[in-house]
Design a protein around this motif. Structure first.
Motif, PDB file in Angstrom:
ATOM      1  N   HIS A  17       0.886  -1.386   0.012  1.00 53.81           N
ATOM      2  CA  HIS A  17      -0.004   0.113   0.106  1.00 53.81           C
ATOM      3  C   HIS A  17       0.807   1.251   0.099  1.00 53.81           C
ATOM      4  CE1 HIS A  17      -3.020  -2.916   1.081  1.00 53.81           C
ATOM      5  NE2 HIS A  17      -2.357  -3.303   2.099  1.00 53.81           N
ATOM      6  N   LYS A  18       2.194   0.985  -0.212  1.00 50.58           N
ATOM      7  CA  LYS A  18       2.954   2.086  -0.028  1.00 50.58           C
ATOM      8  C   LYS A  18       2.817   3.391  -1.299  1.00 50.58           C
ATOM      9  CE  LYS A  18       7.146   0.103  -2.274  1.00 50.58           C
ATOM     10  NZ  LYS A  18       6.624  -1.018  -2.541  1.00 50.58           N
ATOM     11  N   GLN A  19       2.302   3.110  -2.077  1.00 45.27           N
ATOM     12  CA  GLN A  19       2.174   4.077  -3.207  1.00 45.27           C
ATOM     13  C   GLN A  19       0.557   4.761  -3.055  1.00 45.27           C
ATOM     14  OE1 GLN A  19       4.286   4.839  -5.162  1.00 45.27           O
ATOM     15  NE2 GLN A  19       5.506   3.243  -4.370  1.00 45.27           N
ATOM     16  N   GLY A  20      -0.099   4.544  -1.927  1.00 51.28           N
ATOM     17  CA  GLY A  20      -1.290   5.089  -1.639  1.00 51.28           C
ATOM     18  C   GLY A  20      -2.644   4.178  -2.145  1.00 51.28           C
ATOM     19  N   TYR A  21      -3.767   4.933  -1.960  1.00 50.36           N
ATOM     20  CA  TYR A  21      -4.952   3.953  -2.456  1.00 50.36           C
ATOM     21  C   TYR A  21      -5.163   3.908  -4.008  1.00 50.36           C
ATOM     22  CZ  TYR A  21      -5.951   4.646   2.352  1.00 50.36           C
ATOM     23  OH  TYR A  21      -6.246   4.740   3.874  1.00 50.36           O
ATOM     24  N   ASP A  22      -5.378   2.833  -4.345  1.00 53.69           N
ATOM     25  CA  ASP A  22      -5.607   2.505  -6.033  1.00 53.69           C
ATOM     26  C   ASP A  22      -7.007   2.247  -6.118  1.00 53.69           C
ATOM     27  OD1 ASP A  22      -5.816   1.763  -8.478  1.00 53.69           O
ATOM     28  OD2 ASP A  22      -4.281   0.396  -8.450  1.00 53.69           O
ATOM     29  N   PHE A  23      -7.957   3.446  -6.074  1.00 54.09           N
ATOM     30  CA  PHE A  23      -9.263   3.299  -6.171  1.00 54.09           C
ATOM     31  C   PHE A  23      -9.961   2.501  -7.318  1.00 54.09           C
ATOM     32  CE2 PHE A  23      -8.972   6.547  -2.720  1.00 54.09           C
ATOM     33  CZ  PHE A  23      -9.731   5.837  -1.860  1.00 54.09           C
ATOM     34  N   PRO A  24      -9.563   2.843  -8.348  1.00 52.67           N
ATOM     35  CA  PRO A  24      -9.996   1.905  -9.522  1.00 52.67           C
ATOM     36  C   PRO A  24     -10.021   0.692  -9.487  1.00 52.67           C
ATOM     37  CG  PRO A  24      -8.960   3.864 -10.191  1.00 52.67           C
ATOM     38  CD  PRO A  24      -8.661   3.926  -9.064  1.00 52.67           C
ATOM     39  N   SER A  25      -8.732   0.090  -8.939  1.00 54.88           N
ATOM     40  CA  SER A  25      -8.713  -1.214  -8.697  1.00 54.88           C
ATOM     41  C   SER A  25      -9.200  -1.799  -7.576  1.00 54.88           C
ATOM     42  CB  SER A  25      -7.072  -1.504  -8.563  1.00 54.88           C
ATOM     43  OG  SER A  25      -6.323  -1.088  -9.656  1.00 54.88           O
ATOM     44  N   LEU A  26      -9.473  -1.207  -6.764  1.00 59.19           N
ATOM     45  CA  LEU A  26     -10.173  -1.470  -5.397  1.00 59.19           C
ATOM     46  C   LEU A  26     -11.644  -1.824  -5.786  1.00 59.19           C
ATOM     47  CD1 LEU A  26      -8.691   0.644  -2.710  1.00 59.19           C
ATOM     48  CD2 LEU A  26      -8.281  -1.675  -3.006  1.00 59.19           C
ATOM     49  N   VAL A  27     -12.039  -0.576  -6.391  1.00 59.32           N
ATOM     50  CA  VAL A  27     -13.385  -0.750  -6.855  1.00 59.32           C
ATOM     51  C   VAL A  27     -13.905  -2.028  -7.769  1.00 59.32           C
ATOM     52  CG1 VAL A  27     -15.216   0.277  -8.249  1.00 59.32           C
ATOM     53  CG2 VAL A  27     -14.099   1.528  -6.524  1.00 59.32           C
ATOM     54  N   LYS A  28     -12.787  -2.318  -8.789  1.00 55.70           N
ATOM     55  CA  LYS A  28     -13.020  -3.453  -9.506  1.00 55.70           C
ATOM     56  C   LYS A  28     -12.986  -4.759  -8.873  1.00 55.70           C
ATOM     57  CE  LYS A  28     -10.827  -5.359 -13.824  1.00 55.70           C
ATOM     58  NZ  LYS A  28      -9.833  -5.253 -14.785  1.00 55.70           N
ATOM     59  N   SER A  29     -12.157  -4.776  -7.774  1.00 57.54           N
ATOM     60  CA  SER A  29     -12.181  -5.915  -7.005  1.00 57.54           C
ATOM     61  C   SER A  29     -13.290  -6.147  -6.079  1.00 57.54           C
ATOM     62  CB  SER A  29     -10.806  -6.351  -6.248  1.00 57.54           C
ATOM     63  OG  SER A  29      -9.740  -6.242  -7.079  1.00 57.54           O
ATOM     64  N   TYR A  30     -13.925  -4.986  -5.739  1.00 56.52           N
ATOM     65  CA  TYR A  30     -14.992  -4.943  -4.778  1.00 56.52           C
ATOM     66  C   TYR A  30     -15.922  -4.083  -5.036  1.00 56.52           C
ATOM     67  CZ  TYR A  30     -16.786  -5.751  -0.016  1.00 56.52           C
ATOM     68  OH  TYR A  30     -17.234  -6.283   1.268  1.00 56.52           O
ATOM     69  N   PRO A  31     -17.063  -4.273  -6.028  1.00 53.52           N
ATOM     70  CA  PRO A  31     -17.859  -3.387  -6.243  1.00 53.52           C
ATOM     71  C   PRO A  31     -18.644  -2.432  -5.398  1.00 53.52           C
ATOM     72  CG  PRO A  31     -17.778  -5.376  -7.745  1.00 53.52           C
ATOM     73  CD  PRO A  31     -16.924  -5.559  -6.672  1.00 53.52           C
ATOM     74  N   ALA A  32     -18.906  -3.151  -4.341  1.00 51.73           N
ATOM     75  CA  ALA A  32     -19.713  -2.546  -3.160  1.00 51.73           C
ATOM     76  C   ALA A  32     -19.079  -1.119  -2.617  1.00 51.73           C
ATOM     77  CB  ALA A  32     -19.821  -3.596  -2.135  1.00 51.73           C
ATOM     78  N   LEU A  33     -17.806  -1.206  -2.862  1.00 51.10           N
ATOM     79  CA  LEU A  33     -16.987   0.378  -2.651  1.00 51.10           C
ATOM     80  C   LEU A  33     -17.400   1.314  -3.579  1.00 51.10           C
ATOM     81  CD1 LEU A  33     -15.024   1.527  -0.763  1.00 51.10           C
ATOM     82  CD2 LEU A  33     -13.392   0.986  -2.359  1.00 51.10           C
ATOM     83  N   ALA A  34     -17.949   1.099  -4.828  1.00 50.02           N
ATOM     84  CA  ALA A  34     -17.866   2.115  -5.695  1.00 50.02           C
ATOM     85  C   ALA A  34     -18.746   3.513  -5.388  1.00 50.02           C
ATOM     86  CB  ALA A  34     -18.582   1.545  -7.261  1.00 50.02           C
ATOM     87  N   PRO A  35     -19.813   3.063  -4.948  1.00 52.61           N
ATOM     88  CA  PRO A  35     -20.824   4.330  -4.335  1.00 52.61           C
ATOM     89  C   PRO A  35     -20.148   5.118  -3.304  1.00 52.61           C
ATOM     90  CG  PRO A  35     -22.065   2.247  -4.293  1.00 52.61           C
ATOM     91  CD  PRO A  35     -20.799   1.893  -4.626  1.00 52.61           C
ATOM     92  N   TYR A  36     -19.272   4.851  -2.665  1.00 53.18           N
ATOM     93  CA  TYR A  36     -18.375   5.626  -1.702  1.00 53.18           C
ATOM     94  C   TYR A  36     -17.464   6.478  -2.359  1.00 53.18           C
ATOM     95  CZ  TYR A  36     -21.670   2.985   1.283  1.00 53.18           C
ATOM     96  OH  TYR A  36     -22.790   2.458   1.902  1.00 53.18           O
ATOM     97  N   VAL A  37     -16.845   6.080  -3.470  1.00 51.93           N
ATOM     98  CA  VAL A  37     -15.758   6.764  -3.885  1.00 51.93           C
ATOM     99  C   VAL A  37     -16.330   7.844  -4.735  1.00 51.93           C
ATOM    100  CG1 VAL A  37     -13.686   6.396  -5.535  1.00 51.93           C
ATOM    101  CG2 VAL A  37     -14.477   4.446  -4.005  1.00 51.93           C
TER     102      VAL A  37
END
Length: 319
Positions: free
Chosen positions: A25-45
């Motif tokens: 995680h040292k490069q920070g949050y990769d939100f596009p990749s996180l949302v792709k792996s876990y779609p339930a996060l999408a509405p909160y990004v």
């Protein structure tokens, strides 16, 4: 200088936001990749005031889903969840603790790069909570054998559900109930049993009121960083994450550490390294003094950085 007087301050090499060089995680949050792996996060990004993708860190649901996304995307963990109000520790910082512990043990490479003849590492998590994060990360990053203990049966039941849904955890992560809230290792470490390391995230505060005020201040600082000036309601702060035994205990962090250290001496021959997070820098010196008084042969203060935040791990051994 005698071995009983050795003391080292270990600090991670610069990398990303100051996290351990091996931290994913040292490069920070990769939100596009996180949302792709876990779609339930999408509405909160959403884009923040600076135009960067982020989540509302004052929203407990958003933070919980962000953790679940991290565990799914980087560590292959499915169906991770916690009860409402339970402590939701940020995954990047918790992963840092495990990486530093690995260095402490001389375990410099993830499991895939280890020789097959190397013995398995055993880890004990004191107060694993409802999240079970330290053993989960240790199992997935290094394939260690882990035991998580807690005084809260509901918390352990929740972690048991996560273990049941993840085959990689089933043979490596076991749970134990601590039936006496006045004891830490006693009643958890069994006769003839040996652990390479124990980890712990102690309760920070001495009372619920102190924990509430701290959470309100944290939320107000987050709001201020976004340019907001609205006050933070007590109910919102209480939902920020953390319950009794996770955030507060009689005497606060200093008294808990004192109890942890004293009891560690009793189990000196059954655990190679004892470690604990120390959130308040003023608690480092008295804790170190007590550790030396009890005969530890090596004491280390490991400094961890994430952005502007600095936390410390105190580690000691009687070996």
């Amino acid at each position: 200088m005698s071995s009983s007087q050795r003391s080292d301050r270990h600090q991670a090499k610069p990398g990303g936001k100051g996290l351990h060089p091996k931290n994913l995680h040292k490069q920070g949050y990769d939100f596009p990749s996180l949302v792709k792996s876990y779609p339930a996060l999408a509405p909160y990004v959403k884009a923040n005031a600076f135009g960067n993708l982020s989540v509302e860190f004052t929203d407990p649901q958003a933070v919980k889903l962000l953790n679940a996304a991290h565990l799914k995307h980087y560590y292959g963990i499915v169906d991770w969840d916690i009860p409402e109000g339970a402590l939701c520790p940020p995954i990047p910082g918790r992963a840092d603790y495990i990486h530093h512990v690995a260095e402490l043990l001389g375990e410099f490479e993830p499991f895939a790069n280890r020789a097959s003849t190397q013995p398995e590492i055993t880890l004990l998590d004191i107060g694993t909570g409802a999240n079970g994060v330290y053993p989960i990360l240790a199992c997935q990053m290094y394939r260690w054998q882990c035991v998580g203990s807690d005084i809260n049966a509901r918390s352990l039941e929740n972690v048991a559900g996560v273990i049941a849904n993840n085959p990689t955890l089933k043979d490596r992560f076991t749970l134990r109930m601590q039936n006496d809230r006045h004891k830490i290792f006693d009643g958890v470490i069994r006769k003839g049993e040996f652990f390479d390391v124990s980890v712990c995230n102690p309760p920070f505060h001495a009372s619920q009121d102190e924990a509430l005020k701290s959470s309100q201040l944290k939320l107000q600082n987050l709001a201020r960083n976004r340019g907001e000036t609205r006050p933070v309601a007590a109910s919102q702060a209480l939902n920020f994450g953390g319950q009794e035994a996770e955030l507060w205990c009689k005497g606060g962090e200093r008294m808990f550490l004192k109890k942890l250290i004293k009891e560690s001496q009793v189990f000196a021959t059954q655990c190679r390294w004892f470690t604990s997070l120390v959130s308040k820098v003023d608690n480092v010196k008295p804790s170190t003094k007590l550790i030396r008084k009890l005969g530890a042969t090596d004491v280390r203060e490991i400094e961890m950085k994430q952005g502007n935040k600095v936390t410390r791990v105190l580690a000691w051994t009687y070996a």
